[in-house]
Design a protein around this motif. Structure first.
Motif, mmCIF file in Angstrom:
data_model
loop_
_atom_site.group_PDB
_atom_site.id
_atom_site.type_symbol
_atom_site.label_atom_id
_atom_site.label_comp_id
_atom_site.label_asym_id
_atom_site.label_seq_id
_atom_site.Cartn_x
_atom_site.Cartn_y
_atom_site.Cartn_z
ATOM 1 N N ALA A 1 0.832 -1.203 0.000
ATOM 2 C CA ALA A 1 0.000 0.000 0.000
ATOM 3 C C ALA A 1 0.868 1.255 0.000
ATOM 4 N N THR A 2 1.876 1.296 0.857
ATOM 5 C CA THR A 2 2.761 2.467 0.881
ATOM 6 C C THR A 2 3.530 2.598 -0.421
ATOM 7 N N ASP A 3 3.923 1.482 -1.001
ATOM 8 C CA ASP A 3 4.636 1.511 -2.276
ATOM 9 C C ASP A 3 3.741 2.038 -3.391
ATOM 10 N N SER A 4 2.467 1.667 -3.355
ATOM 11 C CA SER A 4 1.525 2.161 -4.366
ATOM 12 C C SER A 4 1.376 3.673 -4.273
ATOM 13 N N VAL A 5 1.333 4.191 -3.048
ATOM 14 C CA VAL A 5 1.266 5.645 -2.868
ATOM 15 C C VAL A 5 2.529 6.300 -3.397
ATOM 16 N N ALA A 6 3.686 5.732 -3.054
ATOM 17 C CA ALA A 6 4.955 6.306 -3.507
ATOM 18 C C ALA A 6 5.060 6.331 -5.021
ATOM 19 N N GLY B 1 2.887 15.761 -2.244
ATOM 20 C CA GLY B 1 1.659 15.104 -1.810
ATOM 21 C C GLY B 1 1.890 13.656 -1.437
ATOM 22 N N ARG B 2 2.708 12.960 -2.229
ATOM 23 C CA ARG B 2 2.989 11.560 -1.921
ATOM 24 C C ARG B 2 3.767 11.417 -0.619
ATOM 25 N N VAL B 3 4.764 12.280 -0.421
ATOM 26 C CA VAL B 3 5.525 12.245 0.825
ATOM 27 C C VAL B 3 4.601 12.520 2.010
ATOM 28 N N GLY B 4 3.681 13.466 1.842
ATOM 29 C CA GLY B 4 2.730 13.757 2.910
ATOM 30 C C GLY B 4 1.888 12.556 3.280
ATOM 31 N N TYR B 5 1.403 11.834 2.288
ATOM 32 C CA TYR B 5 0.620 10.624 2.557
ATOM 33 C C TYR B 5 1.467 9.550 3.244
ATOM 34 N N LEU B 6 2.706 9.396 2.792
ATOM 35 C CA LEU B 6 3.580 8.391 3.404
ATOM 36 C C LEU B 6 3.868 8.741 4.861
ATOM 37 N N THR C 1 10.973 1.176 8.690
ATOM 38 C CA THR C 1 12.207 1.189 7.903
ATOM 39 C C THR C 1 11.896 1.283 6.416
ATOM 40 N N ILE C 2 10.925 0.515 5.947
ATOM 41 C CA ILE C 2 10.536 0.559 4.534
ATOM 42 C C ILE C 2 10.084 1.964 4.144
ATOM 43 N N LEU C 3 9.288 2.598 4.991
ATOM 44 C CA LEU C 3 8.796 3.935 4.696
ATOM 45 C C LEU C 3 9.930 4.949 4.630
ATOM 46 N N GLU C 4 10.938 4.787 5.462
ATOM 47 C CA GLU C 4 12.109 5.669 5.382
ATOM 48 C C GLU C 4 12.741 5.575 4.000
ATOM 49 N N GLY C 5 12.893 4.354 3.499
ATOM 50 C CA GLY C 5 13.478 4.167 2.179
ATOM 51 C C GLY C 5 12.602 4.738 1.083
ATOM 52 N N GLN D 1 16.848 -0.703 3.303
ATOM 53 C CA GLN D 1 15.635 -0.108 3.854
ATOM 54 C C GLN D 1 14.364 -0.694 3.251
ATOM 55 N N VAL D 2 14.379 -0.978 1.959
ATOM 56 C CA VAL D 2 13.141 -1.440 1.323
ATOM 57 C C VAL D 2 13.082 -2.954 1.144
ATOM 58 N N ALA D 3 14.179 -3.672 1.445
ATOM 59 C CA ALA D 3 14.149 -5.126 1.236
ATOM 60 C C ALA D 3 14.999 -5.903 2.238
ATOM 61 N N GLY D 4 16.200 -5.431 2.545
ATOM 62 C CA GLY D 4 17.037 -6.158 3.499
ATOM 63 C C GLY D 4 16.379 -6.277 4.859
ATOM 64 N N CYS D 5 15.682 -5.222 5.272
ATOM 65 C CA CYS D 5 14.995 -5.253 6.566
ATOM 66 C C CYS D 5 13.856 -6.261 6.567
ATOM 67 N N VAL D 6 13.323 -6.570 5.383
ATOM 68 C CA VAL D 6 12.249 -7.575 5.290
ATOM 69 C C VAL D 6 12.800 -8.952 5.646
ATOM 70 N N GLY D 7 14.042 -9.235 5.218
ATOM 71 C CA GLY D 7 14.684 -10.486 5.602
ATOM 72 C C GLY D 7 14.848 -10.587 7.108
ATOM 73 N N GLU D 8 15.217 -9.473 7.741
ATOM 74 C CA GLU D 8 15.332 -9.462 9.196
ATOM 75 C C GLU D 8 13.965 -9.707 9.847
ATOM 76 N N PHE D 9 12.932 -9.070 9.318
ATOM 77 C CA PHE D 9 11.578 -9.258 9.856
ATOM 78 C C PHE D 9 11.158 -10.721 9.762
ATOM 79 N N TRP D 10 11.365 -11.327 8.597
ATOM 80 C CA TRP D 10 11.024 -12.740 8.367
ATOM 81 C C TRP D 10 11.714 -13.615 9.412
ATOM 82 N N THR D 11 12.996 -13.318 9.666
ATOM 83 C CA THR D 11 13.793 -14.109 10.606
ATOM 84 C C THR D 11 13.333 -13.899 12.041
#
Length: 312
Positions: free
Chosen positions: A45-50, A59-64, A130-134, A160-170
């Motif tokens: 969802a956040t990626d779709s806004v970005a 406007g996109r940054v504001g929504y994020l 973290t993803i939103l920061e990226g 920020q947009v993918a490596g942290c996802v591996g950490e989350f999964w783990t």
């Protein structure tokens, strides 16, 4: 939203916005499945806004920024206002039908998040922050730059947009499965997971580089060759990571993106490759067969294959 509606949202919307990762999510052990699905829906969802090209960057940054606050706090009134704005102002401008539906049901996604156990909510919130920061860095940086000039900046973005996802999964796996997740040292698994996620993101950047360049965005620093090598190394790290997991479902769900990614790398090398390379459904099915063989070929698991593999 009742349990049946939540299940329908995760199944139908997930399938519409992700052709390949949906296969991994539905194959996960049940204790991990909901949190991964919710995290993916919110991240998408956040990626779709970005990526809403029709909207101004500000406007996109504001929504994020609003999404970041709502995801972090779960304040009902703020969530309701944001849900209404996304539905009326942002979802209608989406060309992809799945993304349109996803953004129109952001409030339902937040209800899915709230329904998770508290310790899982904390993990989802952390990875989304973290993803939103990226995502916000990406939007702001390319307002004033046409290309990334520092390799470390690109590596940080990939984290920020993918490596942290591996950490989350783990972290989620150890949280909900404990020793049934893996007997390998946690620090090693986190390192491999970061490299895996970053390798997948670099592959996306390599695959989309012509399209991004046409939009005034050049991510790769210098020659693409070292980044191709680094991406492949990340996918190989993913295979090493998957071997250390316990149970067919975990190994299958985890190794599948690596196999699809390697097939995509091979397609990119083909002399006839033009434009954005996307492997066929038949090739994805071939990767699924490879993933089944991989998952069955490594002992030490505690869960049996799902019924669709067993033929029952």
């Amino acid at each position: 939203m009742d349990g049946l509606s939540r299940k329908a949202l995760m199944k139908d919307v997930l399938r519409s916005v992700s052709r390949s990762f949906y296969l991994s999510i539905k194959s996960l052990p049940a204790p991990m499945r909901d949190a991964v699905a919710v995290a993916y829906l919110l991240a998408r969802a956040t990626d779709s806004v970005a990526d809403t090209a029709r909207a101004e960057v500000e406007g996109r940054v504001g929504y994020l920024e609003r999404m970041k606050v709502v995801i972090a706090t779960g304040v009902a009134d703020e969530c309701a206002r944001l849900d209404e704005d996304l539905r009326c102002e942002v979802s209608v401008s989406q060309e992809h039908e799945g993304e349109k539906v996803l953004l129109s049901r952001f409030g339902d996604c937040m209800k899915l998040l709230a329904a998770l156990p508290g310790d899982q909510v904390a993990l989802v919130r952390r990875v989304l922050a973290t993803i939103l920061e990226g995502q916000m860095w990406d939007l702001v940086y390319f307002r004033t730059h046409a290309k990334v000039e520092d390799a470390e900046v690109l590596r940080r973005y990939a984290y920020q947009v993918a490596g942290c996802v591996g950490e989350f999964w783990t972290d989620l796996g150890y949280l909900v499965l404990g020793e049934r997740f893996s007997a390998a040292p946690r620090d090693l698994m986190l390192k491999l997971a970061r490299e895996y996620g970053e390798g997948l993101q670099l592959l996306n950047i390599i695959r989309d580089r012509e399209e991004d360049a046409a939009r005034g965005r050049k991510y790769l620093v210098g020659s693409s060759a070292p980044w191709v090598q680094l991406s492949r190394a990340g996918l190989e790290a993913g295979e090493v990571y998957a071997r250390e997991l316990h149970g067919f479902r975990l190994r299958f769900a985890t190794v599948l993106p690596s196999l699809i990614g390697q097939r995509t790398h091979d397609a990119l090398k083909h002399p006839a490759a033009e434009g954005k390379v996307k492997i066929s459904r038949w090739q994805v099915r071939g990767c699924m067969v490879q993933a089944v063989c991989f998952a069955l070929g490594h002992e030490g698991g505690v869960s049996e294959p799902p019924v669709w593999v067993q033929g029952r």
